[in-house]
Motif scaffolding. Structure first.
Motif, PDB file in Angstrom:
ATOM      1  N   ARG A  96       9.763  12.577 -10.426  1.00  0.00           N
ATOM      2  CA  ARG A  96       9.064  11.323 -10.031  1.00  0.00           C
ATOM      3  C   ARG A  96       7.475  11.283 -10.674  1.00  0.00           C
ATOM      4  N   GLU A  97       6.852  12.506 -10.840  1.00  0.00           N
ATOM      5  CA  GLU A  97       5.786  12.307 -11.348  1.00  0.00           C
ATOM      6  C   GLU A  97       5.538  11.624 -12.645  1.00  0.00           C
ATOM      7  N   SER A 100       6.509   8.093 -12.590  1.00  0.00           N
ATOM      8  CA  SER A 100       5.398   7.276 -12.117  1.00  0.00           C
ATOM      9  C   SER A 100       4.374   6.938 -13.317  1.00  0.00           C
ATOM     10  N   VAL A 104       3.592   3.136 -13.518  1.00  0.00           N
ATOM     11  CA  VAL A 104       2.481   2.793 -12.826  1.00  0.00           C
ATOM     12  C   VAL A 104       1.453   2.071 -13.918  1.00  0.00           C
ATOM     13  N   ARG A 197      -0.749  -6.709  -4.030  1.00  0.00           N
ATOM     14  CA  ARG A 197       0.177  -5.954  -3.249  1.00  0.00           C
ATOM     15  C   ARG A 197       1.662  -6.072  -3.453  1.00  0.00           C
ATOM     16  N   ARG A 200       2.164  -3.771  -6.565  1.00  0.00           N
ATOM     17  CA  ARG A 200       2.205  -2.450  -6.171  1.00  0.00           C
ATOM     18  C   ARG A 200       3.528  -2.124  -5.362  1.00  0.00           C
ATOM     19  N   ARG A 201       3.937  -2.931  -4.745  1.00  0.00           N
ATOM     20  CA  ARG A 201       5.322  -2.713  -3.760  1.00  0.00           C
ATOM     21  C   ARG A 201       6.430  -2.422  -4.909  1.00  0.00           C
ATOM     22  N   GLY A 203       5.954  -1.668  -8.124  1.00  0.00           N
ATOM     23  CA  GLY A 203       5.857  -0.396  -8.737  1.00  0.00           C
ATOM     24  C   GLY A 203       6.588   0.785  -7.895  1.00  0.00           C
ATOM     25  N   GLU A 204       6.251   0.586  -6.743  1.00  0.00           N
ATOM     26  CA  GLU A 204       6.821   1.762  -5.917  1.00  0.00           C
ATOM     27  C   GLU A 204       8.410   1.650  -5.846  1.00  0.00           C
ATOM     28  N   ASN A 205       9.027   0.395  -5.749  1.00  0.00           N
ATOM     29  CA  ASN A 205      10.470   0.312  -5.695  1.00  0.00           C
ATOM     30  C   ASN A 205      11.083   0.636  -7.281  1.00  0.00           C
ATOM     31  N   ILE A 207      10.008   2.750  -9.014  1.00  0.00           N
ATOM     32  CA  ILE A 207       9.873   4.304  -9.238  1.00  0.00           C
ATOM     33  C   ILE A 207      10.962   4.896  -8.527  1.00  0.00           C
ATOM     34  N   THR A 208      11.281   4.450  -7.505  1.00  0.00           N
ATOM     35  CA  THR A 208      12.342   4.961  -6.701  1.00  0.00           C
ATOM     36  C   THR A 208      13.701   4.456  -7.251  1.00  0.00           C
TER      37      THR A 208
END
Length: 221
Positions: A96-97, A100, A104, A197, A200-201, A203-205, A207-208
């Motif tokens: 995950r790192e 990311s 990111v 926002r 960034r959302r 981006g998080e999705n 990554i998952t």
């Protein structure tokens, strides 16, 4: 009597003209597609009276497009390099790192570009344009930070073809999802007031999603 302001040095004028041409080309290609934009249209949109301005500064259309791709790659590398250096210092790096660090910086670059922006849609088209695809992929893969991330990848030896397919799936997912959000923001389907926002959302999705894809396909855990 007011004296006229001194003219800018030729080198400064040339650099400004190049920037205007790249900005105009990126926007026009993103909005209309490569096939629907002529060299002349780019020059006119950039405010260049010389009809051969693109050829003068870039020689060919593909050289102009490659300059745009290279400029964005350098901006993303500037954001990713310190992240990778920080991971390097840790020694042990989780999937995950590592993922990311891939995603990111791209998201942060889109945030820096503001709204509206055109890079996402421009890149999505470059990746499927036969004459540009290889260059677009190579420009991304040759970033020093991405090469170092691949070196930090832990795990047993795996099928190179499977790894290449996994990398292609990740690339397509990131590129086309960022192009999608960029288009939604530009077209008013997403609220520009909350663009940061939304980025960034996404981006998080991403990554998952990429973590799940890589775990299922090549066993990254």
């Amino acid at each position: 009597m007011t004296s006229a302001a001194p003219a800018a040095p030729p080198s400064s004028r040339s650099a400004l003209a190049r920037e205007k041409l790249m900005a105009a080309a990126e926007r026009l290609y993103a909005e209309h597609g490569f096939a629907n934009v002529s060299i002349r249209m780019i020059g006119e949109a950039a405010g260049q009276r010389n009809k051969s301005a693109v050829q003068y500064h870039f020689t060919t259309r593909d050289e102009l497009i490659q300059a745009i791709l290279t400029r964005h790659a350098a901006a993303i590398e500037r954001l990713r390099a310190p992240m990778v250096a920080a991971l390097d210092a840790l020694g042990e790096v989780s999937p995950r790192e590592r993922i990311s660090c891939i995603i990111v910086p791209t998201i942060e670059h889109h945030i820096e570009l503001g709204t509206p922006s055109w890079y996402g849609r421009f890149l999505a088209q470059a990746l499927v344009e036969p004459s540009l695809r290889e260059y677009a992929i190579r420009t991304q893969l040759q970033m020093p930070s991405l090469r170092r991330l691949e070196e930090l990848r832990r795990g047993p030896d795996r099928d190179p073809e499977l790894l290449a397919q996994n990398a292609a799936m990740i690339r397509q997912l990131i590129v086309h999802m960022t192009a999608e959000l960029e288009a939604d923001l530009a077209g008013g389907r997403a609220d520009p007031a909350t663009a940061e926002r939304s980025w960034r959302r996404l981006g998080e999705n991403l990554i998952t999603a990429v973590c799940g894809l890589s775990s299922a396909l090549v066993g990254d855990r």
